[in-house]
Design an enzyme around this catalytic site. Structure first.
Site, PDB file in Angstrom:
ATOM      1  N   HIS A 194       0.820  -1.212   0.000  1.00  0.00           N
ATOM      2  CA  HIS A 194       0.000   0.000   0.000  1.00  0.00           C
ATOM      3  C   HIS A 194       0.849   1.256   0.000  1.00  0.00           C
ATOM      4  O   HIS A 194       0.459   2.273  -0.547  1.00  0.00           O
ATOM      5  CB  HIS A 194      -0.969  -0.019   1.180  1.00  0.00           C
ATOM      6  CG  HIS A 194      -2.091  -0.966   0.960  1.00  0.00           C
ATOM      7  ND1 HIS A 194      -2.187  -2.160   1.615  1.00  0.00           N
ATOM      8  CD2 HIS A 194      -3.124  -0.919   0.091  1.00  0.00           C
ATOM      9  CE1 HIS A 194      -3.247  -2.804   1.171  1.00  0.00           C
ATOM     10  NE2 HIS A 194      -3.831  -2.074   0.252  1.00  0.00           N
ATOM     11  N   CYS A 508      -9.401  -3.303 -10.452  1.00  0.00           N
ATOM     12  CA  CYS A 508      -8.824  -2.088  -9.872  1.00  0.00           C
ATOM     13  C   CYS A 508      -7.486  -2.342  -9.181  1.00  0.00           C
ATOM     14  O   CYS A 508      -6.990  -1.492  -8.468  1.00  0.00           O
ATOM     15  CB  CYS A 508      -9.803  -1.422  -8.918  1.00  0.00           C
ATOM     16  SG  CYS A 508     -10.390  -2.496  -7.627  1.00  0.00           S
TER      17      CYS A 508
HETATM   18  C1  PEP Z   1      -6.525  -4.891  -4.542  1.00  0.00           C
HETATM   19  O1  PEP Z   1      -6.390  -5.656  -3.594  1.00  0.00           O
HETATM   20  O2  PEP Z   1      -6.228  -5.192  -5.722  1.00  0.00           O
HETATM   21  C2  PEP Z   1      -7.058  -3.533  -4.330  1.00  0.00           C
HETATM   22  C3  PEP Z   1      -7.369  -2.752  -5.330  1.00  0.00           C
HETATM   23  O3  PEP Z   1      -7.202  -3.110  -3.056  1.00  0.00           O
HETATM   24  P1  PEP Z   1      -5.998  -2.598  -2.117  1.00  0.00           P
HETATM   25  O4  PEP Z   1      -4.771  -2.519  -2.981  1.00  0.00           O
HETATM   26  O5  PEP Z   1      -6.420  -1.294  -1.577  1.00  0.00           O
HETATM   27  O6  PEP Z   1      -5.925  -3.694  -1.109  1.00  0.00           O
END
Ligand code: PEP
Ligand code: MG
Length: 576
Positions: A194, A508
């Site tokens: 993240h 996403c």
């Molecule tokens: C994912 O897990 O691909 C996602 C878009 O969520 P995050 O990266 O915020 O966990």
């Protein structure tokens, strides 16, 4: 002397600045003895640190509301009691005065003594309270360290620096960038963490896996972070600086070329229209999304509202942020993902459970929200109220089973009913969708579709769970591979099921904004992509070179591929 440290690029670009080293928060204990004339000053220093720790606890306590005040408040009260414990305090003073210990060393010795007492207890509950001792002592130690580090404080306000750290938490990164940090060199970490996502979102060049960074650099060293080569150049030469200036010129030129695509439609080479959405975390990204001609916000990571602070944002604060996002998009849909705390998105509000043995498989995402119905309802109310200002979709993270969606829907209905009773204008219908990021959700996609209006595939997490490879662990870099055929089969399955059910499926995860993955995702039949706004134009450009018909015909062969190299080979032949 010029030196080059190598790593992996987590956020591209280049940055030139002075190094600022951030040592891991381990307290180095000075065990040397005090001289006679230092003793009283040290007692006073300890007193100030204890007072500061007490003040922190009082502040924290005052910010807790509702269920949280009951659950977390109990621990804080226990900690406060410990800090007021006359025996503990006189013991510490005695060690400084009689034993000539420094305050930090006295704290450590007291901690060890108390922990030994707790460890010897039969009652497992009392035994577990040794953690409280650790927390309290660590709080006082860090207050002591803050007193000692006025030099560091001066550094903290300086702009134009490159942060050199062993690892950086997402919340910390947001804060540092506000303070003028230009780039990040991290000893550990991975490109799918993240923090890496946030760095890309803030256009903060970042290298991870630069293993000796902390040992090899000194505060103030001039460093060129080269995200193009995955290198940090210490004491760059004139030649390096020329390369940096060339890069700046080239980046500006490429920016101008891509800018011409800003308001264009997204069409493949054979004229199939695709939709590009934006993953947004910061208000500026909302404005960017519109300027770039995005189809809406595909993922609003609401947890970033919670990460930057040490208390929960109120319903009103959340409502204002959500409403502004909806207004900012001027009639295009905004997909609010409900709180996804836990695992590496640890918060400072005390909401997520601490010390889970296996946080990535623990109480995160919707699991945490459903255990904190009051906090969850506050967020849902804020989202529902924002829905009066434009089209809003609600996206639920870390869904494993359709029953979780049913529970969320029930809570949403309750919140909507309460809001209407209170006189708010709430739309009649809401689109509610699930993130597909747990393998069970992907395998059982049909059951999930029956309770969802749309799906969003989160490949960042889905990859880590399918491949059993922690997205934050750089040692597993090779294994964490979004081109792994097993993952691709799951993606194809989810996209196909959504398309058949006539329900939108977007992707996403980070690969949605990576031009290298564009042909593959087109081959799998994906129509909706959601990515960081900084990737929109590159993706529009890459997709315009994809022949969707030819790529779709390749899909069965991709599904049969036995290795990532075979997949890559097939796509290469297609000109992808
Ligand atoms: C994912 O897990 O691909 C996602 C878009 O969520 P995050 O990266 O915020 O966990
Ligand atoms: Mg995720």
């Amino acid at each position: 002397m010029r030196r080059v440290l190598t790593g992996i690029t987590a956020a591209s670009g280049m940055a030139l600045g002075r190094a600022r080293l951030e040592q891991p928060a381990r307290f180095t204990i000075d065990t040397s003895l005090l001289s006679e004339n230092e003793i009283e000053a040290e007692v006073a220093r300890l007193g100030r640190a204890i007072e500061a720790a007490q003040a922190e606890l009082i502040e924290l306590r005052g910010k807790l509301r509702g269920a949280l005040a009951r659950e977390v408040g109990e621990f804080i009260d226990a900690h406060s009691l410990l800090l007021h414990d006359a025996e503990l305090i006189s013991g510490l003073r005695g060690m400084i005065r009689k034993g000539r210990y420094r305050a930090g060393a006295a704290l450590k010795a007291q901690r060890d003594k108390l922990v030994a007492v707790f460890d010897a207890m039969d009652d497992p509950y009392l035994r577990s309270r040794r953690e409280d001792v650790d927390h309290v002592i660590a709080r006082v130690q860090s207050a002591l360290a803050r007193q000692a580090s006025s030099e560091e404080k001066k550094l903290a306000s300086r702009v134009g620096e490159i942060l050199i750290a062993d690892s950086v938490a997402p919340g910390e990164l947001a804060h540092l960038s506000d303070h003028g940090i230009l780039g990040v060199v991290s000893g550990s970490g991975s490109t799918y963490s993240h923090s890496a996502i946030l760095a890309r979102s803030m256009r903060l060049p970042m290298l991870v896996g630069v293993h000796n960074a902390l040992a090899d650099l000194r505060d103030g060293d001039l460093v060129l972070v080269d995200g193009e080569r995955g290198e940090a150049v210490v004491h760059p030469t004139a030649q390096d600086l020329t390369r940096y200036r060339n890069w700046q010129r080239e980046a500006a030129r490429e920016g101008r070329r891509l800018a011409q695509l800003a308001q264009a439609r997204t069409l493949t080479a054979d004229d199939r229209e695709l939709r590009l959405f934006v993953n947004a975390e910061l208000p500026a990204e909302i404005a960017q999304a519109r300027a770039l001609g995005a189809s809406g916000i595909g993922l609003y990571r609401s947890e970033f509202l919670f990460l930057k602070r040490d208390r929960l944002p109120s319903e009103e604060e959340q409502f204002e942020a959500y409403r502004d996002a909806v207004l900012g998009m001027g009639g295009l849909p905004v997909t609010f993902r409900t709180l996804d705390l836990g695992a590496d998105k640890a918060d400072a509000t005390g909401l997520s459970l601490s010390a889970e043995p296996n946080p990535a498989l623990g109480v995160r995402g919707v699991r945490l929200s459903l255990r904190r119905p009051a906090v969850f309802a506050m967020q849902l109310r804020a989202i529902l109220r924002a829905a009066c200002y434009g089209p809003v979709r609600i996206l639920v993270p870390m869904v494993t089973d359709a029953s979780e969606m049913a529970a969320v829907r029930t809570l949403i209905n309750h919140c909507a009913r309460d809001l209407r009773t209170e006189g708010h204008e709430i739309p009649d219908q809401f689109e509610i969708g699930a993130m597909v990021e747990v393998p069970a959700a992907a395998i059982g996609v049909r059951a999930l579709l029956s309770v969802c209006d749309f799906l969003a595939i989160g490949t960042n997490d889905l990859a880590q769970y399918v491949l059993a490879a922690d997205r934050n662990n750089d040692a597993l870099g090779q294994l964490y591979d979004p081109l792994h055929p097993a993952l691709l089969r799951l993606l194809a399955r989810v996209i196909r099921a959504g398309n058949r059910a006539g329900k939108p499926v977007s992707l996403c995860g980070e690969i949605a904004g990576d031009p290298a993955f564009a042909p593959l995702l087109v081959a799998l039949g994906l129509n909706d992509f959601s990515m960081h706004p900084g990737r929109i134009l590159n993706m529009r450009d890459a997709l315009s070179r994809c022949d969707s018909k030819a790529l779709r015909e390749l899909a069965p062969r991709i599904m049969r591929a036995g290795s990532r190299d075979e997949v890559a080979g097939l796509l290469l032949k297609q000109g992808g």
